[in-house]
Design a protein around this motif. Structure first.
Motif, PDB file in Angstrom:
ATOM      1  N   UNK A  45      60.804  -1.801  57.771  1.00  0.00           N
ATOM      2  CA  UNK A  45      59.567  -2.571  57.713  1.00  0.00           C
ATOM      3  C   UNK A  45      59.650  -3.763  58.656  1.00  0.00           C
ATOM      4  N   UNK A  46      58.528  -4.053  59.317  1.00  0.00           N
ATOM      5  CA  UNK A  46      58.475  -5.250  60.145  1.00  0.00           C
ATOM      6  C   UNK A  46      58.342  -6.517  59.299  1.00  0.00           C
ATOM      7  N   UNK A  92      55.168  -0.880  57.822  1.00  0.00           N
ATOM      8  CA  UNK A  92      56.003  -1.137  56.650  1.00  0.00           C
ATOM      9  C   UNK A  92      56.517   0.190  56.090  1.00  0.00           C
ATOM     10  N   UNK A  93      57.723   0.129  55.552  1.00  0.00           N
ATOM     11  CA  UNK A  93      58.302   1.275  54.861  1.00  0.00           C
ATOM     12  C   UNK A  93      57.851   1.210  53.403  1.00  0.00           C
ATOM     13  N   UNK A  94      57.095   2.208  52.974  1.00  0.00           N
ATOM     14  CA  UNK A  94      56.491   2.169  51.641  1.00  0.00           C
ATOM     15  C   UNK A  94      57.525   2.050  50.530  1.00  0.00           C
ATOM     16  N   UNK A 126      57.052  -1.200  44.640  1.00  0.00           N
ATOM     17  CA  UNK A 126      57.954  -0.918  43.522  1.00  0.00           C
ATOM     18  C   UNK A 126      57.152  -0.282  42.383  1.00  0.00           C
ATOM     19  N   UNK A 127      56.813   1.017  42.517  1.00  0.00           N
ATOM     20  CA  UNK A 127      55.893   1.686  41.575  1.00  0.00           C
ATOM     21  C   UNK A 127      56.289   1.583  40.113  1.00  0.00           C
ATOM     22  N   UNK A 128      57.570   1.410  39.832  1.00  0.00           N
ATOM     23  CA  UNK A 128      58.040   1.303  38.447  1.00  0.00           C
ATOM     24  C   UNK A 128      57.342   0.173  37.692  1.00  0.00           C
ATOM     25  N   UNK A 129      56.906  -0.846  38.429  1.00  0.00           N
ATOM     26  CA  UNK A 129      56.294  -2.016  37.799  1.00  0.00           C
ATOM     27  C   UNK A 129      54.785  -2.109  38.057  1.00  0.00           C
ATOM     28  N   UNK A 130      54.185  -1.004  38.536  1.00  0.00           N
ATOM     29  CA  UNK A 130      52.726  -0.964  38.642  1.00  0.00           C
ATOM     30  C   UNK A 130      52.115  -1.155  37.256  1.00  0.00           C
TER      31      UNK A 130
END
Length: 282
Positions: A26-27, A95-97, A102-106
């Protein structure tokens, strides 16, 4: 939970850049995004036309609200850009998705109604973003000193919300309660700010109230589903770096006069940490 492409569009709307996915590094980090959002509004307030940011170069501060620029390119994978002529004028950010989100905390607050329930973060009231959907940002174990700032205990930092339009252009009004509609109070506040630079309200604004943030937030029309969305950053704010304004629903991170670009960026970075990207349909 927000569609991945939709989240990229939201980041584009907030940053004013074309945000694309990459399989490489990611930039920018989530912290970089809150820095850019905050610094863009602060430097616009100061009358600047551009912002220099490490790894990106020169970013325009021109307000493009009247142009439909707030959608990222269609493709998620790397490849030829499908951006229109206006989009091609903006800085492209990759950006690197997996590294960024952090989908665990969506969390989906869309149908949540807290009513009289009370929540605390850092022993201060936390107004949850009911009606919004949160895409969590990957910030765990990314800062020195551990993750207490992100917790729920007394050592946690309070929650603040920030939309790209919270530019502090009404700094005196916000910090002192005056307004052009109440001229004597407004002029008194303005006069006081000249005598004492420390109370000018010069700096970066956020709010503990999601309803206030919604009034200042950015909107964009998605190419994913054709719907119009509101977007806000959910942050934690360092209580030692925050100044409470006369209005209880506004907080200020003060930027001292004559601060260098490096010091200004460091002040923001030490004061505000993001952890969620909030979306809501209009």
């Amino acid at each position: 939970m927000p569609d991945t492409q939709l989240s990229l569009e939201a980041l584009s709307a907030l940053s004013g850049c074309n945000v694309e996915a990459t399989s490489g590094a990611s930039q920018l980090t989530p912290q970089d995004f809150v820095n850019i959002v905050a610094l863009k509004e602060f430097y616009k307030q100061e009358g600047f036309k551009t912002l220099e940011y490490p790894s990106l170069g020169t970013l325009s501060l021109q307000d493009t609200d009247d142009q439909d620029l707030y959608s990222a390119p269609q493709a998620l994978a790397e490849g030829p850009s499908t951006a229109g002529p206006e989009q091609s004028l903006r800085t492209t950010v990759k950006i690197n998705l997996q590294d960024f989100f952090h989908p665990e905390f969506n969390y989906d607050f869309t149908n949540v109604k807290d009513g009289d329930k009370k929540f605390l973060r850092g022993d201060e009231p936390y107004i949850r973003p009911c009606g919004w959907t949160r895409a969590a940002l990957r910030v765990v174990q990314k800062y020195d000193g551990g993750d207490k700032w992100l917790g729920t205990g007394k050592d946690a930092w309070p929650v603040s919300y920030q939309g790209r339009n919270m530019d502090g252009s009404l700094g005196i009004i916000v910090a002192h309660g005056g307004s052009p509609d109440s001229e004597p109070q407004f002029l008194e506040a303005a006069a006081a700010s000249i005598v004492n630079p420390e109370i000018r309200g010069r700096g970066v604004y956020s709010t503990p109230d999601i309803k206030v943030a919604e009034k200042y937030c950015r909107q964009f029309k998605s190419k994913v589903d054709g719907k119009t969305y509101k977007v806000v950053l959910q942050n934690r704010i360092n209580p030692g770096k925050r100044t409470k304004c006369q209005r209880e629903d506004m907080w200020l991170v003060y930027i001292p006069e004559n601060s260098t670009e490096i010091l200004t960026r460091a002040t923001v970075q030490e004061s505000i940490r993001p952890y969620g990207l909030l979306l809501k349909t209009v």
